[in-house]
Design an enzyme around this catalytic site. Sequence first.
Site, PDB file in Angstrom:
ATOM      1  N   MET A   1       0.860  -1.189   0.000  1.00 31.79           N
ATOM      2  CA  MET A   1       0.000   0.000   0.000  1.00 31.79           C
ATOM      3  C   MET A   1       0.896   1.238   0.000  1.00 31.79           C
ATOM      4  O   MET A   1       1.602   1.499   0.987  1.00 31.79           O
ATOM      5  CB  MET A   1      -0.918   0.012   1.234  1.00 31.79           C
ATOM      6  CG  MET A   1      -2.020  -1.032   1.175  1.00 31.79           C
ATOM      7  SD  MET A   1      -3.114  -0.941   2.598  1.00 31.79           S
ATOM      8  CE  MET A   1      -2.128  -1.723   3.868  1.00 31.79           C
ATOM      9  N   ALA A   2       0.847   1.962  -1.107  1.00 34.90           N
ATOM     10  CA  ALA A   2       1.662   3.172  -1.221  1.00 34.90           C
ATOM     11  C   ALA A   2       1.279   4.126  -0.100  1.00 34.90           C
ATOM     12  O   ALA A   2       0.094   4.328   0.173  1.00 34.90           O
ATOM     13  CB  ALA A   2       1.430   3.815  -2.584  1.00 34.90           C
TER      14      ALA A   2
ATOM     15  N   GLN B   1       8.032  -4.100  -4.549  1.00 35.99           N
ATOM     16  CA  GLN B   1       7.158  -4.000  -5.711  1.00 35.99           C
ATOM     17  C   GLN B   1       7.612  -2.896  -6.650  1.00 35.99           C
ATOM     18  O   GLN B   1       7.941  -1.798  -6.217  1.00 35.99           O
ATOM     19  CB  GLN B   1       5.719  -3.706  -5.277  1.00 35.99           C
ATOM     20  CG  GLN B   1       4.783  -3.791  -6.473  1.00 35.99           C
ATOM     21  CD  GLN B   1       3.350  -3.464  -6.128  1.00 35.99           C
ATOM     22  OE1 GLN B   1       3.040  -2.335  -5.785  1.00 35.99           O
ATOM     23  NE2 GLN B   1       2.478  -4.443  -6.220  1.00 35.99           N
TER      24      GLN B   1
ATOM     25  N   CYS C   1      -2.784  -1.877  -9.756  1.00 37.73           N
ATOM     26  CA  CYS C   1      -3.126  -0.553  -9.250  1.00 37.73           C
ATOM     27  C   CYS C   1      -4.037   0.184 -10.221  1.00 37.73           C
ATOM     28  O   CYS C   1      -3.710   0.336 -11.390  1.00 37.73           O
ATOM     29  CB  CYS C   1      -1.852   0.261  -9.025  1.00 37.73           C
ATOM     30  SG  CYS C   1      -2.214   1.861  -8.339  1.00 37.73           S
TER      31      CYS C   1
ATOM     32  N   GLY D   1      -8.399  -8.944  -1.136  1.00 43.90           N
ATOM     33  CA  GLY D   1      -9.576  -8.096  -1.279  1.00 43.90           C
ATOM     34  C   GLY D   1     -10.580  -8.347  -0.184  1.00 43.90           C
ATOM     35  O   GLY D   1     -11.129  -9.440  -0.061  1.00 43.90           O
ATOM     36  N   ASP D   2     -10.790  -7.321   0.649  1.00 42.09           N
ATOM     37  CA  ASP D   2     -11.851  -7.338   1.664  1.00 42.09           C
ATOM     38  C   ASP D   2     -11.696  -8.441   2.708  1.00 42.09           C
ATOM     39  O   ASP D   2     -12.703  -8.901   3.260  1.00 42.09           O
ATOM     40  CB  ASP D   2     -13.236  -7.473   1.008  1.00 42.09           C
ATOM     41  CG  ASP D   2     -13.585  -6.287   0.133  1.00 42.09           C
ATOM     42  OD1 ASP D   2     -12.847  -5.283   0.184  1.00 42.09           O
ATOM     43  OD2 ASP D   2     -14.593  -6.368  -0.596  1.00 42.09           O
TER      44      ASP D   2
ATOM     45  N   GLY E   1      -4.758  -5.886   3.256  1.00 43.11           N
ATOM     46  CA  GLY E   1      -4.331  -4.498   3.137  1.00 43.11           C
ATOM     47  C   GLY E   1      -4.999  -3.610   4.155  1.00 43.11           C
ATOM     48  O   GLY E   1      -4.543  -3.477   5.304  1.00 43.11           O
ATOM     49  N   ARG E   2      -6.141  -3.027   3.782  1.00 46.50           N
ATOM     50  CA  ARG E   2      -6.743  -1.980   4.605  1.00 46.50           C
ATOM     51  C   ARG E   2      -7.099  -2.440   6.005  1.00 46.50           C
ATOM     52  O   ARG E   2      -7.042  -1.657   6.949  1.00 46.50           O
ATOM     53  CB  ARG E   2      -7.984  -1.429   3.873  1.00 46.50           C
ATOM     54  CG  ARG E   2      -7.604  -0.601   2.650  1.00 46.50           C
ATOM     55  CD  ARG E   2      -8.780  -0.388   1.738  1.00 46.50           C
ATOM     56  NE  ARG E   2      -9.270  -1.665   1.212  1.00 46.50           N
ATOM     57  CZ  ARG E   2     -10.377  -1.810   0.507  1.00 46.50           C
ATOM     58  NH1 ARG E   2     -11.119  -0.768   0.245  1.00 46.50           N
ATOM     59  NH2 ARG E   2     -10.740  -3.007   0.066  1.00 46.50           N
TER      60      ARG E   2
HETATM   61  C1  LIG Z   1      -3.700   3.285   0.418  1.00 47.20           C
HETATM   62  C2  LIG Z   1      -3.545   2.150  -0.552  1.00 47.20           C
HETATM   63  C3  LIG Z   1      -2.406   2.066  -1.331  1.00 47.20           C
HETATM   64  C4  LIG Z   1      -2.228   1.006  -2.228  1.00 47.20           C
HETATM   65  N1  LIG Z   1      -1.058   0.904  -2.934  1.00 47.20           N
HETATM   66  C5  LIG Z   1      -0.831  -0.184  -3.712  1.00 47.20           C
HETATM   67  C6  LIG Z   1       0.437  -0.375  -4.330  1.00 47.20           C
HETATM   68  O1  LIG Z   1       1.368   0.420  -4.188  1.00 47.20           O
HETATM   69  N2  LIG Z   1       0.593  -1.494  -5.094  1.00 47.20           N
HETATM   70  C7  LIG Z   1      -0.418  -2.411  -5.278  1.00 47.20           C
HETATM   71  O2  LIG Z   1      -0.212  -3.413  -5.973  1.00 47.20           O
HETATM   72  N3  LIG Z   1      -1.603  -2.261  -4.671  1.00 47.20           N
HETATM   73  C8  LIG Z   1      -1.831  -1.184  -3.887  1.00 47.20           C
HETATM   74  N4  LIG Z   1      -3.021  -1.074  -3.221  1.00 47.20           N
HETATM   75  C9  LIG Z   1      -4.007  -2.157  -3.317  1.00 47.20           C
HETATM   76  C10 LIG Z   1      -3.832  -3.168  -2.167  1.00 47.20           C
HETATM   77  O3  LIG Z   1      -2.598  -3.842  -2.275  1.00 47.20           O
HETATM   78  C11 LIG Z   1      -4.958  -4.226  -2.176  1.00 47.20           C
HETATM   79  O4  LIG Z   1      -4.928  -4.895  -3.402  1.00 47.20           O
HETATM   80  C12 LIG Z   1      -6.345  -3.612  -1.987  1.00 47.20           C
HETATM   81  O5  LIG Z   1      -6.358  -2.620  -0.972  1.00 47.20           O
HETATM   82  C13 LIG Z   1      -7.388  -4.695  -1.646  1.00 47.20           C
HETATM   83  O6  LIG Z   1      -7.040  -5.376  -0.477  1.00 47.20           O
HETATM   84  P1  LIG Z   1      -7.747  -5.036   0.963  1.00 47.20           P
HETATM   85  O7  LIG Z   1      -9.230  -5.134   0.741  1.00 47.20           O
HETATM   86  O8  LIG Z   1      -7.215  -6.074   1.894  1.00 47.20           O
HETATM   87  O9  LIG Z   1      -7.347  -3.626   1.302  1.00 47.20           O
HETATM   88  C14 LIG Z   1      -3.229   0.000  -2.353  1.00 47.20           C
HETATM   89  C15 LIG Z   1      -4.382   0.094  -1.565  1.00 47.20           C
HETATM   90  C16 LIG Z   1      -4.553   1.139  -0.666  1.00 47.20           C
HETATM   91  C17 LIG Z   1      -5.796   1.192   0.185  1.00 47.20           C
END
Ligand SMILES: Cc1cc2nc3c(=O)[nH]c(=O)nc-3n(C[C@H](O)[C@H](O)[C@H](O)COP(=O)(O)O)c2cc1C
Length: 336
Positions: free
Chosen positions: A17-18, A70, A100, A201-202, A224-225
């Site tokens: 997550m950037a 990454q 992304c 995802g989620d 992630g989140r």
């Molecule tokens: C703030 C933020 C930054 C993200 N940055 C990247 C990134 O740099 N590279 C990437 O592949 N996915 C990025 N994602 C996507 C996450 O890796 C992930 O695929 C997405 O949030 C879904 O997973 P989650 O529901 O567990 O959050 C980002 C997501 C968020 C919320």
Amino acid sequence: MQIGPYQLKNNLIVAPMAGVTDRPFRQLCKKMGAGMAVSEMVASNSLLYGSEKTKRRANHEGEVEPISVQIVGADPEMLAEAARHNVSNGAQIIDINMGCPAKKICNVMAGSALLRDEALVAKILTTVVNAVDVPVTLKIRTGWDKANRNAVQIARIAEDCGIQSLAVHGRTRACAYMGDAEYDTIADVKQAIRIPVVANGDITSPEKAKLVLDKTGVDAVMIGRAAQGRPWIFREIAHYLKTGEYLPAPEVAEIRSVLLAHLEDLYDFYGEHTGVRVARKHISWYTKGLVGSANFRHAMNQLQTVEEQIAATDEFFLAEDGLAATNDRLIYKEAA
Ligand SMILES: Cc1cc2nc3c(=O)[nH]c(=O)nc-3n(C[C@H](O)[C@H](O)[C@H](O)COP(=O)(O)O)c2cc1C
């Protein structure tokens, strides 16, 4: 879960997550039970290698192995160069971002925009795999839009090109973050290839992690989140997957000590000016749902120094702890 020579300690991975998965956050999640953490994406444009931000993103000092970095871009040779550059800076796994949806990334045909061009995907993957002698992994979405869910096709290409593990976010590029992630396409991907597949995802709870693992048959889940302000989610999921039982939620006192240690790491890593600013969003995530946190977060955003930020955080948690003592456990009530 095995990626090339690396046997992960479990099948729980921190999503890149950037702006979030910097070194302090990755280290914390690993300490709290994650088997691996993927770095924030690093630009493949070598003109940026010298920038403070890119240098910081390539800093892995003291990080628990394996170190996965990454990269993002659309030009095969530039991506290969970025892969070599990051390996020489300590990356043990190179992850390519084709997931992304951000406009900034997609407008230059990188990130998930690449899923539209399968020939270019193959060229990028082959070029990067041949450029480095570390495992290369890939992160994708289920497709470009709901009419073009080509994740299975991309997965076959990835396997043929020598990719060693594939993470799939259960949304299309067009879905951005809307709607619910779907896992049927991820299950199809798992059926179609032999390399490890990671579902993303989620995934927000131990039960959801188990449900996704069972439903899709994947090798690992990526979170992630749900880990923002809640790094202990990894130990909670690991415990549940192992025993079928829930760990108790952390006490206010533990949240306080985890957060304060996290803040110290952020100040060390970024210095005071940037550290205080980066810390604000983490503080806000940790305190979401705790009594009085909305006012606290507002006040926090005005503070400019390390001393003020620590004192305010400490004061907030000491007050919460008093409440917790009278209230048994008071974690994550509705925001006051
Ligand atoms: C703030 C933020 C930054 C993200 N940055 C990247 C990134 O740099 N590279 C990437 O592949 N996915 C990025 N994602 C996507 C996450 O890796 C992930 O695929 C997405 O949030 C879904 O997973 P989650 O529901 O567990 O959050 C980002 C997501 C968020 C919320």
